[in-house]
Design an enzyme around this catalytic site. Sequence first.
Site, short mmCIF file in Angstrom:
data_model
loop_
_atom_site.label_atom_id
_atom_site.label_comp_id
_atom_site.label_asym_id
_atom_site.label_seq_id
_atom_site.Cartn_x
_atom_site.Cartn_y
_atom_site.Cartn_z
N MET A 49 0.95 -1.37 0.08
CA MET A 49 -0.10 -0.05 0.47
C MET A 49 0.76 1.64 0.27
O MET A 49 2.00 1.20 1.15
CB MET A 49 -0.62 -0.12 1.19
CG MET A 49 -1.67 1.32 0.93
SD MET A 49 -2.47 0.81 2.80
CE MET A 49 -1.90 1.70 3.99
N ASP A 51 0.02 5.38 -0.89
CA ASP A 51 -0.99 7.12 -0.90
C ASP A 51 -2.24 6.91 -0.48
O ASP A 51 -2.66 5.79 -1.43
CB ASP A 51 -1.04 7.53 -2.37
CG ASP A 51 0.53 7.97 -2.52
OD1 ASP A 51 1.76 7.86 -2.26
OD2 ASP A 51 0.57 8.52 -3.17
N GLN A 67 -3.48 3.49 -2.75
CA GLN A 67 -2.56 2.85 -3.59
C GLN A 67 -1.96 1.23 -3.03
O GLN A 67 -1.84 1.31 -2.83
CB GLN A 67 -1.29 3.71 -3.68
CG GLN A 67 -1.44 5.18 -4.53
CD GLN A 67 -2.07 4.78 -6.18
OE1 GLN A 67 -1.33 4.94 -7.13
NE2 GLN A 67 -2.78 5.07 -6.15
N TRP A 75 6.44 -1.88 -4.17
CA TRP A 75 5.44 -1.72 -5.19
C TRP A 75 5.55 -1.79 -6.39
O TRP A 75 6.18 -2.06 -6.78
CB TRP A 75 6.09 -0.06 -5.15
CG TRP A 75 5.70 0.95 -5.85
CD1 TRP A 75 4.36 1.88 -5.65
CD2 TRP A 75 5.57 0.91 -7.73
NE1 TRP A 75 4.14 2.55 -6.24
CE2 TRP A 75 4.23 2.50 -7.87
CE3 TRP A 75 6.10 0.49 -8.65
CZ2 TRP A 75 3.93 2.99 -9.33
CZ3 TRP A 75 5.92 1.27 -9.54
CH2 TRP A 75 4.83 2.78 -9.76
N SER A 108 -2.93 7.81 -7.64
CA SER A 108 -3.02 8.69 -6.39
C SER A 108 -3.90 9.64 -7.26
O SER A 108 -4.28 9.82 -8.50
CB SER A 108 -2.42 9.48 -5.91
OG SER A 108 -1.41 8.53 -4.94
N ASP A 182 -1.81 13.63 -10.58
CA ASP A 182 -2.32 12.88 -8.75
C ASP A 182 -3.66 14.08 -8.67
O ASP A 182 -3.68 15.28 -7.06
CB ASP A 182 -1.64 13.84 -7.38
CG ASP A 182 -0.25 12.41 -7.59
OD1 ASP A 182 -0.38 10.96 -8.32
OD2 ASP A 182 0.40 12.85 -7.30
N GLU A 233 4.09 16.07 -5.69
CA GLU A 233 3.37 15.51 -5.89
C GLU A 233 1.77 15.33 -4.58
O GLU A 233 1.92 16.36 -3.57
CB GLU A 233 3.80 14.12 -5.45
CG GLU A 233 4.93 13.92 -6.09
CD GLU A 233 5.50 12.05 -5.82
OE1 GLU A 233 5.51 10.96 -6.75
OE2 GLU A 233 5.35 11.61 -4.83
C1 FRU Z 1 2.85 9.54 -4.58
C2 FRU Z 1 2.92 8.88 -5.77
C3 FRU Z 1 2.07 9.38 -7.01
C4 FRU Z 1 1.56 8.41 -7.49
C5 FRU Z 1 1.36 7.26 -6.42
C6 FRU Z 1 2.04 6.34 -7.67
O1 FRU Z 1 4.61 8.59 -3.33
O2 FRU Z 1 4.56 8.81 -6.27
O3 FRU Z 1 2.74 10.87 -6.39
O4 FRU Z 1 -0.16 8.54 -8.06
O5 FRU Z 1 2.57 7.27 -5.85
O6 FRU Z 1 1.82 4.88 -6.70
#
Ligand code: FRU
Length: 527
Positions: A49, A51, A67, A75, A108, A182, A233
Site C-alpha cells: 500500500m 498513498d 494505492q 510497489w 493517485s 494526482d 506530488e
Molecule cells: C506518491 C506517488 C504519487 C503517484 C503514486 C504512485 O507516493 O508517487 O505521485 O500517483 O505514488 O503509486
Amino acid sequence: MTASAILFQTFSCKNQKEKPVQEETKEIASVEEQLYRPNFHFTPKIGWMNDPNGMFYLNGKYHLFYQHYPDDNIWGPMHWGHAISTDLIKWEHLPIALYPDELGYIFSGSAVVDYENTSGLAKNGEIPIVAMYTYHDPKKGDEGKIDAQTQAIAYSLDEGKSWTKYDGNPVIENPGIRDYRDPKVTWDEERQQWAMILAADSEMMIYTSKNLIDWTLTDRFGKDVGSHDGVWECPDLFPMTIEGTDEVKWVMLGSISGGAPNGGNGTQYFIGDFDGEKFTLDDSFKTALAEKHDFWIDFGKDNYAGVTWSNVPEEDGRKIFIGWMVDGHYANQVPTTTWRSSQSIPRTLRLISENGVPMLRSEPVDEVRNFIDKGLEEGTVSIKEGEEKILGGEDIDYSKARIAYTLPSIDEISYTFKLSNEKGEELLFGYNSDDKQFFVDRRKSGIVDFHDEFAEKISVAPRLSEKSVHDAEILLDKTSIELFFDGGSTPITEIFFPTTPYDQLSVISENGELILEDLKIDQLKFD
Ligand code: FRU
C-alpha cells in the site's frame, strides 16, 4: 531521485530481490502479525500500500481508497484498494475498486459526490460518485516517454460499492510533462464549479470544470515558492475559515519527494486566496514563508502524500486529513512481508491565526478518544533535574496507548520520554530547550538496519508555539508514534520495529524541574 522513481526502480528489479508473498512461510506471517500489524492504524490485508486516495464521506460511511499492489509486498502495478469506516478508526476491507487496464496503472487521485449529476453519469436518478485519478502507462514510462501520465475518471452509482471507468478516458491528455499526476477535486461553492489541482513536475496546475469531464487549465502555481528539493506530488486545495473569524482562506497541500525537514518525503502547505481561477498566497503567509521557514503538515519522517476527505457534512464541519505513514525511500524495505505500510491516524485540520499569520494545526480525530478503555490519571508529576521516573506501571500495553500532559512552563525545560523493552531497545522523544526543538530518536528502537536512511539521525522539529505553557497528545501503536505538540502546531510522525514490544515508559528531566500536569496514560481498547 523522486519518490516514485525510487519506487518504480525497485519495482523493475523486484524479481531478483524479493520473494513473492505466497512463498513466505506461515510462521513468519504470524509472528509479524502479532508484532507489527497495527492495532488501530489502517493496513492492507495483504500486499503493498502507498498513498491514501479518493476519500469521501457518504451516508454515515467514510470511504478510504489507497494505492495498492495486492500481488506482492513492494510497489507494483497500481490498483485502488478500498475500505470503509463509520468512525475513521476501525476499517472494513472491501473489494479492490479499480484495477490497472490497457491505459495503465491507476495512480493517485480523489473522489467527489456529484449531487447534482453535473457529470451526467447517472441515468436513473442515482447520485454519482466520481473518482479522478492518473493513468500511468508503464510501457511509455519504461521507454522514457514524457507523456506516460494522463488524467481519467471512474464513477460509482451505488455509493462506492462498484466502479465503472468512463469510456472517454483519458479526460485530460498529457501536455508534455513527465510528472503530471494526482488530481484532487473540490467543489467550489462560490463559483458553482469543480476545481481540480494536480502536481506537474515541480509546481501545481489548477483546472476548473462544470461537469468533471471537460477541464480548463486556469493557473500554474509554485515555481518559486516553498521547497523544490524533489518532485511535487499529491496536492490538495480547499477552503477553510480561520478559527474565531469569518475569514475564509484556501489551503494548498503539496507533497514533495525530497527535502522534508528531516530528509526524505514530506508535505508542505500554503495559505492563500482562490478567485475561481488563480491561487494567490496570503500576504502575511508569504512574508512568513520568505522570512522564516517552509510550512509542513508534519515534521516526522513518516507522513507522506496526505490529503483530505471530501463531502464531510457541513454540520460536522471538519477537514479530515490522512497520510501514508512511511517514507518512500525505505517503504519497500520495512521489515514486514505479508503487507507493507499503514496510514496515519486521521487528523482534524484547523486553520488558526498566529501573530497574524494563518497556520495549520493538526490533531487526531476525536473518535480516537472513544477507544479509551481505562485512563490512568497520574495527575501532576514532578521530576527533579537529572532524575528518571518510571510512569504508567506494568499493566499498560504501550502498543495501543495515548499519553497527554501539560507543562505550565517549558521555557527552561528539556525532557526525554523513553519507551523501552527488556532487550534494551528504546524509542526516545521529547524537547530540548537549548535549541527549542522537539525530537524523536529511533536509532536504537529495534530493527533499523533495513535501510541507511531509516535511523541515521535523530529527527527534530521546531517549537512553533510562542506560549510558555506547553501540551502534548501522543498516540502509540505497535510500530508508530504520532506526537501532537502545542495543540497540534508541531506534529511528528515516526515508525519503528522493536523485536519485542516496548513495555516500560519513563521520563527524564534533563534540565530544571519537570512538572507534568494532567498527565494521562490512557489504555486504548481494540479487539
Ligand atoms: C506518491 C506517488 C504519487 C503517484 C503514486 C504512485 O507516493 O508517487 O505521485 O500517483 O505514488 O503509486
